[in-house]
Design an enzyme around this catalytic site. Sequence first.
Site, PDB file in Angstrom:
ATOM      1  N   GLU A   1      27.363  57.160   4.686  1.00  0.00           N
ATOM      2  CA  GLU A   1      28.578  56.650   4.179  1.00  0.00           C
ATOM      3  C   GLU A   1      29.693  57.093   3.477  1.00  0.00           C
ATOM      4  O   GLU A   1      29.226  57.061   2.198  1.00  0.00           O
ATOM      5  CB  GLU A   1      28.163  54.853   4.142  1.00  0.00           C
ATOM      6  CG  GLU A   1      27.207  54.872   4.957  1.00  0.00           C
ATOM      7  CD  GLU A   1      26.276  53.851   4.343  1.00  0.00           C
ATOM      8  OE1 GLU A   1      27.205  52.395   4.076  1.00  0.00           O
ATOM      9  OE2 GLU A   1      25.101  53.516   4.610  1.00  0.00           O
TER      10      GLU A   1
ATOM     11  N   HIS B   1      31.737  52.961   7.038  1.00  0.00           N
ATOM     12  CA  HIS B   1      30.626  53.138   7.427  1.00  0.00           C
ATOM     13  C   HIS B   1      29.355  53.906   8.250  1.00  0.00           C
ATOM     14  O   HIS B   1      28.496  52.935   9.254  1.00  0.00           O
ATOM     15  CB  HIS B   1      29.415  51.282   6.803  1.00  0.00           C
ATOM     16  CG  HIS B   1      28.469  50.922   6.749  1.00  0.00           C
ATOM     17  ND1 HIS B   1      27.270  51.498   7.453  1.00  0.00           N
ATOM     18  CD2 HIS B   1      28.040  50.254   6.092  1.00  0.00           C
ATOM     19  CE1 HIS B   1      26.166  51.526   7.418  1.00  0.00           C
ATOM     20  NE2 HIS B   1      26.649  50.735   6.293  1.00  0.00           N
TER      21      HIS B   1
HETATM   22  O1  TA6 Z   1      24.775  50.716   3.522  1.00  0.00           O
HETATM   23  C1  TA6 Z   1      23.687  50.170   3.759  1.00  0.00           C
HETATM   24  C2  TA6 Z   1      23.767  48.804   3.703  1.00  0.00           C
HETATM   25  O2  TA6 Z   1      24.119  48.226   2.499  1.00  0.00           O
HETATM   26  C3  TA6 Z   1      22.481  48.810   4.002  1.00  0.00           C
HETATM   27  O3  TA6 Z   1      21.891  48.144   2.929  1.00  0.00           O
HETATM   28  C4  TA6 Z   1      22.293  47.876   5.294  1.00  0.00           C
HETATM   29  O4  TA6 Z   1      22.210  46.342   4.649  1.00  0.00           O
HETATM   30  C5  TA6 Z   1      23.281  48.149   5.919  1.00  0.00           C
HETATM   31  O5  TA6 Z   1      24.334  48.167   5.329  1.00  0.00           O
HETATM   32  C6  TA6 Z   1      23.320  47.159   6.733  1.00  0.00           C
HETATM   33  O6  TA6 Z   1      24.699  46.297   6.613  1.00  0.00           O
HETATM   34  P1  TA6 Z   1      24.756  45.134   7.744  1.00  0.00           P
HETATM   35  O7  TA6 Z   1      25.405  44.186   7.026  1.00  0.00           O
HETATM   36  O8  TA6 Z   1      25.978  45.758   8.485  1.00  0.00           O
HETATM   37  O9  TA6 Z   1      23.777  44.964   8.011  1.00  0.00           O
END
Ligand code: TA6
Length: 293
Positions: free
Chosen positions: A267, A164
């Site tokens: 990501e 990510h």
């Molecule tokens: O990858 C995008 C996502 O799923 C967003 O919806 C946001 O929630 C982000 O990941 C970050 O997630 P986290 O659990 O690290 O705050």
Amino acid sequence: MTLIDTLNRDWQTRGLRFAEGPGGLAIAELTHEGASATVALHGAHVLSYVPAGAKPVLWLSKEAIFKDGKAIRGGIPVCWPWFADHPDEPNYPAHGVARTRSWKVVSTDSASLTLELQANEATREHFPHDFVLRLQATLGDALAIQLSVHNPGKSPFTYTGALHTYFAVSHIDQARAEGLDGRPYIDSIDGKTRKTQAGPIRFQEEVDRIYLETTDTCLVNDNGWDRTIRIAKEGSHSTVVWNPWIAKAQRMADFGDQEYQEMLCVETTNAADDAIAVPPGETHKLALTLSLA
Ligand code: TA6
């Protein structure tokens, strides 16, 4: 002997040493011909990547929290064995269990580190399977990351996940993501409706999209810093693009209210339709290579 001393006694090598990082976390410091990268044993989390003579490629929040059980805001979180919220269990941690656990060193080489996480009693509460995860980070003219997922058990399992990656940009107004033109995507902030991408992705509001049917290399083009970051991948048919924008940034305690202006996520995922089934005895590999074009 401290943990850092023990790690260096057992694993230090050319272009790789261990040190105490933010929050007292044990980190590996990789160096290669003027480039550097750091990886925390916590979550096998790549915290930084700075090519020789360049600005940092990865973004890390100034509000990031560095402690056991907490995901680090920025760098490259390892999201596994599910992406985003658990499909059936709303109380399970978002993005799975791997990024909040301490991994162990299993091998090192010149500017290269391999960390491992095996199933245990705690992981089995959320994911009732044996598994062996390995994350290898290798620094050279690029930063190469490989997440391998091995199933040592006697029954198959299916997972979703992601590397990510948070990228540093001069200003979100100056940045765009490319390489997904014409691809179908799930718009996570518009009722998960399916749409098709037209041209580069620019950011004037929250963007949270799962692009499907794509194995392509993506780019982050940044006019402000006059640079292009290349994001090449293997073992992935989906890519997520995210910027929280103003309201969501304000809702995140470990994310500065104005920090949405200096980052964006592209990501490298196995998400949504791109779930991965791993038969007994098999291994799936997800690979990411970051470089400046
Ligand atoms: O990858 C995008 C996502 O799923 C967003 O919806 C946001 O929630 C982000 O990941 C970050 O997630 P986290 O659990 O690290 O705050």
